[in-house]
Scaffold this motif. Structure first.
Motif, PDB file in Angstrom:
ATOM      1  N   PRO A 116       0.821  -1.208   0.000  1.00 55.00           N
ATOM      2  CA  PRO A 116       0.000   0.000   0.000  1.00 55.00           C
ATOM      3  C   PRO A 116       0.856   1.259   0.000  1.00 55.00           C
ATOM      4  CG  PRO A 116       0.060  -0.973   2.187  1.00 55.00           C
ATOM      5  CD  PRO A 116       0.742  -1.946   1.277  1.00 55.00           C
ATOM      6  N   VAL A 117       0.325   2.307  -0.621  1.00 55.88           N
ATOM      7  CA  VAL A 117       1.004   3.601  -0.634  1.00 55.88           C
ATOM      8  C   VAL A 117       0.816   4.259   0.730  1.00 55.88           C
ATOM      9  CG1 VAL A 117       1.086   5.887  -1.701  1.00 55.88           C
ATOM     10  CG2 VAL A 117       0.684   3.858  -3.110  1.00 55.88           C
ATOM     11  N   VAL A 118       1.923   4.677   1.318  1.00 56.53           N
ATOM     12  CA  VAL A 118       1.869   5.288   2.656  1.00 56.53           C
ATOM     13  C   VAL A 118       2.250   6.763   2.618  1.00 56.53           C
ATOM     14  CG1 VAL A 118       2.278   3.115   3.863  1.00 56.53           C
ATOM     15  CG2 VAL A 118       4.227   4.499   3.120  1.00 56.53           C
ATOM     16  N   GLY A 119       2.747   7.237   1.465  1.00 56.16           N
ATOM     17  CA  GLY A 119       3.123   8.647   1.368  1.00 56.16           C
ATOM     18  C   GLY A 119       3.738   8.922   0.012  1.00 56.16           C
ATOM     19  N   TRP A 120       4.258  10.118  -0.150  1.00 60.37           N
ATOM     20  CA  TRP A 120       4.930  10.456  -1.391  1.00 60.37           C
ATOM     21  C   TRP A 120       5.832  11.663  -1.188  1.00 60.37           C
ATOM     22  CZ3 TRP A 120      -0.237  11.078  -0.434  1.00 60.37           C
ATOM     23  CH2 TRP A 120      -0.755  12.383  -0.462  1.00 60.37           C
ATOM     24  N   LEU A 135       5.513   6.547  -2.116  1.00 54.35           N
ATOM     25  CA  LEU A 135       6.293   5.800  -1.145  1.00 54.35           C
ATOM     26  C   LEU A 135       5.450   4.658  -0.610  1.00 54.35           C
ATOM     27  CD1 LEU A 135       7.786   8.844   0.844  1.00 54.35           C
ATOM     28  CD2 LEU A 135       8.812   7.607  -1.070  1.00 54.35           C
ATOM     29  N   VAL A 136       6.052   3.467  -0.485  1.00 54.32           N
ATOM     30  CA  VAL A 136       5.320   2.294  -0.019  1.00 54.32           C
ATOM     31  C   VAL A 136       5.913   1.818   1.293  1.00 54.32           C
ATOM     32  CG1 VAL A 136       4.711   1.605  -2.367  1.00 54.32           C
ATOM     33  CG2 VAL A 136       6.813   0.734  -1.325  1.00 54.32           C
ATOM     34  N   ASP A 137       5.220   0.895   1.908  1.00 51.41           N
ATOM     35  CA  ASP A 137       5.690   0.339   3.168  1.00 51.41           C
ATOM     36  C   ASP A 137       7.018  -0.381   2.949  1.00 51.41           C
ATOM     37  OD1 ASP A 137       5.428  -0.195   5.915  1.00 51.41           O
ATOM     38  OD2 ASP A 137       4.723  -2.221   5.473  1.00 51.41           O
ATOM     39  N   GLY A 138       7.971  -0.170   3.848  1.00 52.82           N
ATOM     40  CA  GLY A 138       9.291  -0.765   3.718  1.00 52.82           C
ATOM     41  C   GLY A 138      10.302   0.262   3.253  1.00 52.82           C
ATOM     42  N   LYS A 139      11.247  -0.138   2.372  1.00 56.36           N
ATOM     43  CA  LYS A 139      12.317   0.738   1.912  1.00 56.36           C
ATOM     44  C   LYS A 139      11.944   1.415   0.593  1.00 56.36           C
ATOM     45  CE  LYS A 139      16.133  -1.866   3.992  1.00 56.36           C
ATOM     46  NZ  LYS A 139      17.419  -2.545   3.727  1.00 56.36           N
ATOM     47  N   ASN A 140      12.306   2.687   0.471  1.00 58.18           N
ATOM     48  CA  ASN A 140      12.148   3.456  -0.760  1.00 58.18           C
ATOM     49  C   ASN A 140      13.490   4.130  -1.053  1.00 58.18           C
ATOM     50  OD1 ASN A 140       8.923   3.551  -1.156  1.00 58.18           O
ATOM     51  ND2 ASN A 140       9.407   3.773   1.013  1.00 58.18           N
ATOM     52  N   VAL A 141      14.280   3.514  -1.946  1.00 55.89           N
ATOM     53  CA  VAL A 141      15.618   4.008  -2.241  1.00 55.89           C
ATOM     54  C   VAL A 141      15.525   5.152  -3.244  1.00 55.89           C
ATOM     55  CG1 VAL A 141      17.913   3.403  -3.098  1.00 55.89           C
ATOM     56  CG2 VAL A 141      16.574   1.716  -1.820  1.00 55.89           C
ATOM     57  N   MET A 142      16.312   6.229  -2.988  1.00 59.05           N
ATOM     58  CA  MET A 142      16.328   7.403  -3.861  1.00 59.05           C
ATOM     59  C   MET A 142      17.736   7.619  -4.405  1.00 59.05           C
ATOM     60  SD  MET A 142      13.915  10.047  -1.705  1.00 59.05           S
ATOM     61  CE  MET A 142      14.958  10.002  -0.237  1.00 59.05           C
ATOM     62  N   GLY A 143      17.827   7.948  -5.700  1.00 57.17           N
ATOM     63  CA  GLY A 143      19.119   8.174  -6.328  1.00 57.17           C
ATOM     64  C   GLY A 143      18.968   8.245  -7.843  1.00 57.17           C
ATOM     65  N   THR A 144      20.110   8.148  -8.549  1.00 53.70           N
ATOM     66  CA  THR A 144      20.087   8.245 -10.012  1.00 53.70           C
ATOM     67  C   THR A 144      20.072   6.877 -10.693  1.00 53.70           C
ATOM     68  OG1 THR A 144      22.512   8.352 -10.056  1.00 53.70           O
ATOM     69  CG2 THR A 144      21.309  10.453  -9.959  1.00 53.70           C
ATOM     70  N   ALA A 145      20.276   5.797  -9.967  1.00 53.29           N
ATOM     71  CA  ALA A 145      20.287   4.463 -10.565  1.00 53.29           C
ATOM     72  C   ALA A 145      18.888   4.099 -11.057  1.00 53.29           C
ATOM     73  CB  ALA A 145      20.786   3.434  -9.564  1.00 53.29           C
ATOM     74  N   ALA A 146      18.846   3.328 -12.157  1.00 55.01           N
ATOM     75  CA  ALA A 146      17.559   2.983 -12.769  1.00 55.01           C
ATOM     76  C   ALA A 146      16.724   2.082 -11.882  1.00 55.01           C
ATOM     77  CB  ALA A 146      17.796   2.317 -14.124  1.00 55.01           C
ATOM     78  N   ASP A 147      17.355   1.332 -10.988  1.00 55.63           N
ATOM     79  CA  ASP A 147      16.601   0.416 -10.134  1.00 55.63           C
ATOM     80  C   ASP A 147      16.173   1.045  -8.822  1.00 55.63           C
ATOM     81  OD1 ASP A 147      19.171   0.616  -9.207  1.00 55.63           O
ATOM     82  OD2 ASP A 147      19.356  -1.510  -8.658  1.00 55.63           O
ATOM     83  N   CYS A 148      16.346   2.360  -8.673  1.00 58.38           N
ATOM     84  CA  CYS A 148      15.876   3.032  -7.461  1.00 58.38           C
ATOM     85  C   CYS A 148      14.360   3.158  -7.486  1.00 58.38           C
ATOM     86  CB  CYS A 148      16.507   4.419  -7.341  1.00 58.38           C
ATOM     87  SG  CYS A 148      18.268   4.403  -6.925  1.00 58.38           S
ATOM     88  N   ARG A 165      12.440   4.984   4.886  1.00 60.06           N
ATOM     89  CA  ARG A 165      11.868   3.738   5.401  1.00 60.06           C
ATOM     90  C   ARG A 165      10.533   4.033   6.080  1.00 60.06           C
ATOM     91  NH1 ARG A 165      17.072   1.086   8.577  1.00 60.06           N
ATOM     92  NH2 ARG A 165      18.378   0.681   6.737  1.00 60.06           N
ATOM     93  N   HIS A 166       9.621   3.092   5.923  1.00 66.51           N
ATOM     94  CA  HIS A 166       8.355   3.159   6.649  1.00 66.51           C
ATOM     95  C   HIS A 166       8.153   1.836   7.369  1.00 66.51           C
ATOM     96  CE1 HIS A 166       3.934   2.750   7.178  1.00 66.51           C
ATOM     97  NE2 HIS A 166       4.061   4.027   7.559  1.00 66.51           N
ATOM     98  N   GLU A 167       8.251   1.894   8.692  1.00 68.80           N
ATOM     99  CA  GLU A 167       8.090   0.696   9.507  1.00 68.80           C
ATOM    100  C   GLU A 167       7.269   1.043  10.747  1.00 68.80           C
ATOM    101  OE1 GLU A 167      12.046  -0.533  10.393  1.00 68.80           O
ATOM    102  OE2 GLU A 167      12.442  -1.348   8.387  1.00 68.80           O
ATOM    103  N   ASN A 168       6.216   0.271  10.964  1.00 72.38           N
ATOM    104  CA  ASN A 168       5.359   0.455  12.145  1.00 72.38           C
ATOM    105  C   ASN A 168       4.807   1.886  12.230  1.00 72.38           C
ATOM    106  OD1 ASN A 168       5.900  -2.233  12.988  1.00 72.38           O
ATOM    107  ND2 ASN A 168       7.811  -1.530  13.947  1.00 72.38           N
TER     108      ASN A 168
END
Length: 213
Positions: A116-120, A135-148, A165-168
């Motif tokens: 689920p979407v928890v923010g943006w 932004l979703v629950d768990g890790k949201n990596v930010m950067g220039t890499a294509a897999d971010c 990160r979104h936890e609890n």
């Protein structure tokens, strides 16, 4: 006169011999021509007879097959000899298997992959101004890499610059040892909790954080 008589007699015999020889010669020639004509006609008629024999033989072979089928010749007689299939309504005609409907539980399929979407975050400047990233629950990596999860085009960013990160129910901004650092409300941080409307800067990209909670 005697001499004339013998001469006439001799000439008559000679003529008889010549006539006999000519008759025999003519008979031989006629017989030879007749034989040659027979051979020629035989050679000419042989292919036609062979074709007629093949056709006749084929027809004779077909008759027992038709009789073995026990009925009239032709395609329609074959159709009549086959039992008609009954459809599901009891009528005649060809029967087609009904298509089966398979129920798919989308919740079960998405249960293991859906987050689920928890923010943006909304980009406030640069080429991506106005662009929002979920932004979703768990890790949201930010950067220039294509897999971010949040891909930015700022040349001052590292390939894996930071992570949210979104936890609890808690959001945390974490720097990933970036070259130019991670800033929260104009203060450089390595790890800090986020609240709604916080300002995040990575390199020269400014973003506004929003939470749905």
């Amino acid at each position: 006169m005697i001499w004339d008589f013998f001469r006439a007699l001799g000439q008559g015999r000679i003529d008889n011999v010549v006539n006999t020889a000519n008759a025999k010669k003519a008979g031989v020639i006629t017989k030879a021509k007749t034989g040659a004509a027979k051979q020629f006609n035989k050679a000419v008629d042989a292919p036609g007879k062979a074709v007629k024999g093949a056709v006749k033989g084929g027809k004779q072979d077909e008759k027992p097959k038709e009789k073995a089928k026990g009925g009239d010749m032709g395609w329609f007689s074959k159709k009549r000899s086959e039992p008609e299939r009954q459809d599901s309504r009891g009528g005649g005609g060809d029967y087609a298997e009904p298509e089966k409907t398979v129920a798919i539980d989308l919740n079960q399929i998405n249960r293991g992959t859906f987050k689920p979407v928890v923010g943006w975050v909304v980009v406030m400047n640069g080429e991506l101004r106005g662009r929002d990233f979920r932004l979703v629950d768990g890790k949201n990596v930010m950067g220039t890499a294509a897999d971010c999860d949040v891909v930015l085009t700022d040349p001052y960013l590292s390939s894996k610059h930071a992570v949210i990160r979104h936890e609890n129910g808690v959001f945390t901004l974490v720097d990933l040892d970036s070259t130019n650092g991670t800033y929260l409300n104009e203060r450089r941080v390595s790890k800090e909790d986020l609240i709604d409307n916080d300002k995040v800067r990575l390199g020269r990209s400014e973003m506004k954080f929003k939470s749905v909670e």
